[in-house]
Design an enzyme around this catalytic site. Structure first.
Site, PDB file in Angstrom:
ATOM      1  CG  ASP A  70      -1.799   1.216   1.314  1.00 56.70           C
ATOM      2  OD1 ASP A  70      -1.722   2.093   0.417  1.00 56.70           O
ATOM      3  OD2 ASP A  70      -2.575   1.312   2.283  1.00 56.70           O
ATOM      4  CG  ASN A 111       3.468   4.464 -12.949  1.00 58.76           C
ATOM      5  OD1 ASN A 111       3.454   5.373 -13.764  1.00 58.76           O
ATOM      6  ND2 ASN A 111       2.546   3.509 -12.942  1.00 58.76           N
ATOM      7  CE1 TYR A 130      -3.693  11.738 -11.386  1.00 59.30           C
ATOM      8  CE2 TYR A 130      -3.985  13.306 -13.172  1.00 59.30           C
ATOM      9  CZ  TYR A 130      -3.471  12.119 -12.701  1.00 59.30           C
ATOM     10  OH  TYR A 130      -2.726  11.310 -13.527  1.00 59.30           O
ATOM     11  CE  LYS A 138      -0.058  11.907 -10.990  1.00 61.85           C
ATOM     12  NZ  LYS A 138       0.916  10.830 -10.653  1.00 61.85           N
TER      13      LYS A 138
END
Length: 250
Positions: free
Chosen positions: A64, A91, A152, A156
């Site tokens: 996890d 990733n 998100y 990022k």
């Protein structure tokens, strides 16, 4: 361009399908010993078999990546299995898409902090390598406003900034750090395949925005990752390579 990673040890964290799977298989096919991790045991067992079939030393484990202790344990386990680490690929994504506490927490915990924690855990091994490299996965959402998925995109963007900071901090140790920023990537069981049915207007709108008339494939991102990790990119660090088929150009 043929890449040769014979003798190199590569850790890909994390996921058992899509981009992560393609990255792992690409490195294995280029001669590397590869470790991958994911949350689900069934998926990771399948990927381990695929990596072994590709010809290299294969290691896989459940992890996890939102759990700091689990990340540290996995990196240590992968380094022991492979005999060290030459390349780390961060990733993982929590896909925090909703603009609420849960969405922000998922993105920060996995997209950002798993990258930080895995990098820190791998650093002692990378410093022992003669070809140390870290590749982080960002997104084109980091490079433009994202009203649909604010957490998100923002997190990022933080990954892009962290990549640059890592590149400066680790240059003295001869460790290169770069990132890739994929556009919309489609694969079986993936988010965009699901949206093709569940949200056809959104899917078709994205499709129409890509000059090549299709969504990207995971192996196209994997090819970019292998380049950035390779000796051919020996004088490239602190950069973010967009892999989107021109999606951001329209």
């Amino acid at each position: 361009m043929a890449f040769d990673f014979t003798g190199r040890r590569v850790v890909v964290a994390g996921g058992s399908r899509g981009i992560c799977r393609s990255i792992g298989l690409a490195f294995a096919g280029a001669g590397a010993a590869v470790s991958v991790c994911a949350r689900r045991a069934d998926g990771i067992a399948r990927v381990r078999d695929e990596l072994a079939a590709a010809g290299g030393l294969a290691h896989a484990a459940t992890c996890d990546l939102g759990d700091a202790g689990a990340v540290a344990r996995y990196i240590a386990e992968a380094a022991a299995a492979l005999g060290g680490i030459d390349v780390l690929v961060n990733n993982a994504s929590g896909f925090g898409l909703t603009d609420d506490e849960a969405g922000w927490a998922a993105s920060v915990s996995v997209d950002l902090m798993a990258t930080v924690r895995a990098s820190e855990a791998a650093l002692p091994f990378l410093k022992q390598s003669s070809a140390g490299a870290i590749i982080n996965t960002s997104s084109i959402s980091a490079l433009q406003p994202s009203a649909r998925t604010p957490p998100y995109g923002a997190v990022k963007a933080a990954v892009v900034h962290y990549t640059q900071s890592q590149a400066v901090a680790l240059a003295a140790a001869r460790i290169r750090v770069n990132s890739v920023a994929p556009g919309s990537i489609e694969f079986p069981g993936g988010m965009w395949e699901q949206r093709k049915t569940a949200q056809p207007a959104l899917y078709n709108g994205v499709l129409a925005s890509i000059p090549f008339g299709r969504l990207g494939r995971p192996e196209e991102v994997a090819n970019a990752v292998l380049f950035l990790a390779s000796d051919q990119a020996s004088w490239i660090t602190g950069q973010t390579l967009v892999v989107d088929g021109g999606q951001m150009l329209t």
